[in-house]
Design a protein around this motif. Structure first.
Motif, PDB file in Angstrom:
ATOM      1  N   ASN A 192      33.013  49.085  33.473  1.00 12.63           N
ATOM      2  CA  ASN A 192      33.276  49.665  34.792  1.00 12.63           C
ATOM      3  C   ASN A 192      34.750  49.515  35.157  1.00 12.63           C
ATOM      4  N   LEU A 193      35.341  50.609  35.654  1.00 13.01           N
ATOM      5  CA  LEU A 193      36.710  50.582  36.161  1.00 13.01           C
ATOM      6  C   LEU A 193      36.678  50.667  37.677  1.00 13.01           C
ATOM      7  N   PHE A 194      37.611  49.935  38.319  1.00 13.62           N
ATOM      8  CA  PHE A 194      37.670  49.985  39.770  1.00 13.62           C
ATOM      9  C   PHE A 194      39.106  49.765  40.221  1.00 13.62           C
ATOM     10  N   GLY A 195      39.682  50.753  40.868  1.00 10.00           N
ATOM     11  CA  GLY A 195      40.999  50.612  41.469  1.00 10.00           C
ATOM     12  C   GLY A 195      42.139  50.474  40.470  1.00 10.00           C
ATOM     13  N   TYR A 196      43.292  50.108  40.998  1.00  9.95           N
ATOM     14  CA  TYR A 196      44.511  49.977  40.203  1.00  9.95           C
ATOM     15  C   TYR A 196      45.245  48.701  40.616  1.00  9.95           C
ATOM     16  N   PRO A 197      46.016  48.128  39.706  1.00 12.08           N
ATOM     17  CA  PRO A 197      46.805  46.950  40.087  1.00 12.08           C
ATOM     18  C   PRO A 197      47.856  47.319  41.117  1.00 12.08           C
ATOM     19  N   MET A 198      48.122  46.408  42.025  1.00  7.00           N
ATOM     20  CA  MET A 198      49.067  46.643  43.110  1.00  7.00           C
ATOM     21  C   MET A 198      50.371  45.880  42.883  1.00  7.00           C
ATOM     22  N   GLN A 229      51.985  38.963  30.448  1.00  2.98           N
ATOM     23  CA  GLN A 229      51.593  38.651  31.821  1.00  2.98           C
ATOM     24  C   GLN A 229      52.240  37.345  32.279  1.00  2.98           C
ATOM     25  N   LYS A 230      52.853  37.381  33.439  1.00  2.32           N
ATOM     26  CA  LYS A 230      53.523  36.204  33.981  1.00  2.32           C
ATOM     27  C   LYS A 230      52.955  35.770  35.333  1.00  2.32           C
ATOM     28  N   ASP A 231      52.182  36.648  35.982  1.00  2.00           N
ATOM     29  CA  ASP A 231      51.680  36.343  37.315  1.00  2.00           C
ATOM     30  C   ASP A 231      50.286  36.943  37.477  1.00  2.00           C
ATOM     31  N   ASP A 232      49.603  36.574  38.558  1.00  2.00           N
ATOM     32  CA  ASP A 232      48.253  37.069  38.809  1.00  2.00           C
ATOM     33  C   ASP A 232      48.280  38.534  39.233  1.00  2.00           C
ATOM     34  N   PHE A 233      47.186  39.240  38.936  1.00  2.00           N
ATOM     35  CA  PHE A 233      47.024  40.604  39.418  1.00  2.00           C
ATOM     36  C   PHE A 233      46.734  40.592  40.912  1.00  2.00           C
ATOM     37  N   ARG A 234      47.207  41.640  41.598  1.00  2.00           N
ATOM     38  CA  ARG A 234      46.912  41.872  43.009  1.00  2.00           C
ATOM     39  C   ARG A 234      46.091  43.149  43.136  1.00  2.00           C
ATOM     40  N   VAL A 235      45.087  43.127  44.005  1.00  2.00           N
ATOM     41  CA  VAL A 235      44.254  44.308  44.242  1.00  2.00           C
ATOM     42  C   VAL A 235      44.021  44.477  45.739  1.00  2.00           C
ATOM     43  N   ARG A 236      43.753  45.706  46.157  1.00  2.00           N
ATOM     44  CA  ARG A 236      43.449  45.965  47.566  1.00  2.00           C
ATOM     45  C   ARG A 236      42.064  45.439  47.940  1.00  2.00           C
ATOM     46  N   LYS A 237      41.092  45.665  47.041  1.00  2.00           N
ATOM     47  CA  LYS A 237      39.722  45.197  47.268  1.00  2.00           C
ATOM     48  C   LYS A 237      39.016  45.082  45.933  1.00  2.00           C
ATOM     49  N   VAL A 238      37.863  44.472  45.932  1.00  2.00           N
ATOM     50  CA  VAL A 238      37.100  44.276  44.699  1.00  2.00           C
ATOM     51  C   VAL A 238      35.771  45.013  44.798  1.00  2.00           C
ATOM     52  N   PRO A 239      35.194  45.399  43.662  1.00  2.00           N
ATOM     53  CA  PRO A 239      33.906  46.094  43.665  1.00  2.00           C
ATOM     54  C   PRO A 239      32.750  45.095  43.701  1.00  2.00           C
ATOM     55  N   ASP A 264      42.867  46.059  28.698  1.00  2.00           N
ATOM     56  CA  ASP A 264      42.578  44.874  27.896  1.00  2.00           C
ATOM     57  C   ASP A 264      42.566  43.599  28.738  1.00  2.00           C
ATOM     58  N   GLU A 265      42.303  43.751  30.027  1.00  2.00           N
ATOM     59  CA  GLU A 265      42.114  42.607  30.919  1.00  2.00           C
ATOM     60  C   GLU A 265      40.846  42.836  31.728  1.00  2.00           C
ATOM     61  N   PHE A 266      40.033  41.772  31.858  1.00  2.00           N
ATOM     62  CA  PHE A 266      38.761  41.899  32.551  1.00  2.00           C
ATOM     63  C   PHE A 266      38.626  40.871  33.665  1.00  2.00           C
ATOM     64  N   PHE A 267      37.840  41.247  34.667  1.00  2.00           N
ATOM     65  CA  PHE A 267      37.577  40.391  35.809  1.00  2.00           C
ATOM     66  C   PHE A 267      36.074  40.173  35.900  1.00  2.00           C
ATOM     67  N   VAL A 268      35.685  38.935  36.197  1.00  2.00           N
ATOM     68  CA  VAL A 268      34.278  38.582  36.212  1.00  2.00           C
ATOM     69  C   VAL A 268      33.969  37.812  37.495  1.00  2.00           C
ATOM     70  N   ARG A 269      32.762  37.998  37.982  1.00  2.00           N
ATOM     71  CA  ARG A 269      32.343  37.272  39.177  1.00  2.00           C
ATOM     72  C   ARG A 269      32.443  35.767  38.935  1.00  2.00           C
ATOM     73  N   THR A 270      32.919  35.045  39.912  1.00  2.00           N
ATOM     74  CA  THR A 270      33.215  33.625  39.730  1.00  2.00           C
ATOM     75  C   THR A 270      31.984  32.826  39.320  1.00  2.00           C
ATOM     76  N   ASP A 271      30.836  33.110  39.900  1.00  4.03           N
ATOM     77  CA  ASP A 271      29.630  32.352  39.529  1.00  4.03           C
ATOM     78  C   ASP A 271      29.242  32.589  38.079  1.00  4.03           C
ATOM     79  N   LEU A 272      29.468  33.821  37.571  1.00  2.78           N
ATOM     80  CA  LEU A 272      29.174  34.113  36.170  1.00  2.78           C
ATOM     81  C   LEU A 272      30.200  33.460  35.247  1.00  2.78           C
ATOM     82  N   TYR A 273      31.436  33.374  35.702  1.00  2.00           N
ATOM     83  CA  TYR A 273      32.435  32.652  34.912  1.00  2.00           C
ATOM     84  C   TYR A 273      32.007  31.200  34.749  1.00  2.00           C
TER      85      TYR A 273
END
Length: 278
Positions: free
Chosen positions: A78-84, A111-121, A133-142
């Motif tokens: 799943n794709l959602f949004g763009y890096p800010m 990569q030297k810093d964290d990604f910024r986003v407007r909102k999360v899905p 080639d970078e993925f984000f996962v719900r914290t409880d699943l991590y």
């Protein structure tokens, strides 16, 4: 593995008549059909080129083929949004160290810093547009799945106040140093830096390293076109099954891998289709 060619075109009457000679029934106008016989396709390939049809090679793995593989490539997510910030690729210089990045092909950023986003899905597992080639996962699943396997993470932040988003983290995925055998994949050489990028589209079983890293890792090679430069993501059967079980990805989102000694045998039918009509 089921292999086929999907042929799409706005067919004219004389084209319909030619196809009928090969026992292919198609109606005039916009229409598409699948071809399952490589021999018939090779006889028609020159017609398809002259007619400028949309000709796509497709394949489908069985569940068993995917679930019995020791490693897979993550092929869809799943794709959602763009890096800010997203204007003028502002995220690039905020998020990455770009001093060694090629301005032509995009290879070399770190990569030297964290990604910024407007909102999360609401997706449990997802990626951003432009970054494949970078993925984000719900914290409880991590905490439940990735952390016990020793996979690290880093924060995801909210644009513009830089606050940490508690509900998701970014996976920190290591890069393997062992090269892949990608001799059957198209590539392009950057005229500026001399680095090679490969076609990201998979065809059949994907090549696997002789000594894969545990659980999840990135390829040494880059993939993409133009300024897009991303790495392939490999996962072990252990992590793949956990991701499917926890509804992060579906079975069909994975492409099974095979080491070189078996790859040519498993991909024999695929190579016949790739070479048909050339």
């Amino acid at each position: 593995m089921k292999i086929f060619r999907q042929i799409s075109h706005n067919w004219e009457k004389y084209q319909v008549n030619i196809l009928r000679q090969f026992n292919i029934e198609v109606k005039e106008g916009n229409c598409r059909f699948n071809m399952n016989d490589a021999n018939t396709y090779s006889k028609l390939a020159s017609f398809f080129r002259d007619w400028d049809v949309l000709d796509t090679l497709g394949f489908e793995f069985t569940k068993n083929e995917i679930l019995t593989a020791d490693f897979c490539v993550i092929d869809r997510w799943n794709l959602f949004g763009y890096p800010m910030p997203d204007n003028d690729m502002g995220y690039l210089y905020n998020t990455y160290e770009a001093k060694d990045m090629c301005g032509e092909c995009g290879i070399g950023k770190i990569q030297k810093d964290d990604f910024r986003v407007r909102k999360v899905p609401k997706y449990p597992f997802w990626g951003l547009g432009w970054i494949f080639d970078e993925f984000f996962v719900r914290t409880d699943l991590y905490e439940k799945i990735f952390k016990p396997l020793g996979i690290e993470c880093r924060p995801l932040r909210k644009y513009k106040d830089d606050s940490i988003i508690d509900s998701y983290v970014q996976l920190v995925i290591p890069v393997i140093n062992e090269p892949l055998n990608l001799s059957t994949y198209d590539s392009e050489l950057c005229s500026k830096c001399g680095m090679i990028k490969y076609n990201p589209k998979t065809h059949g079983y994907y090549p696997l390293h002789e000594y894969p890293l545990p659980y999840i890792y990135k390829s040494k090679e880059y993939f993409g076109g133009g300024f897009s430069a991303n790495r392939k993501i490999f996962v072990s059967s252990v992590l793949r099954d956990l991701m499917i079980e926890n509804k992060m990805l579906r079975i069909r989102d994975f492409v099974p891998c095979s080491k070189s000694e078996e790859l040519s045998i498993k991909n024999k039918g695929m190579m016949e289709w790739l070479n048909a009509g050339r």
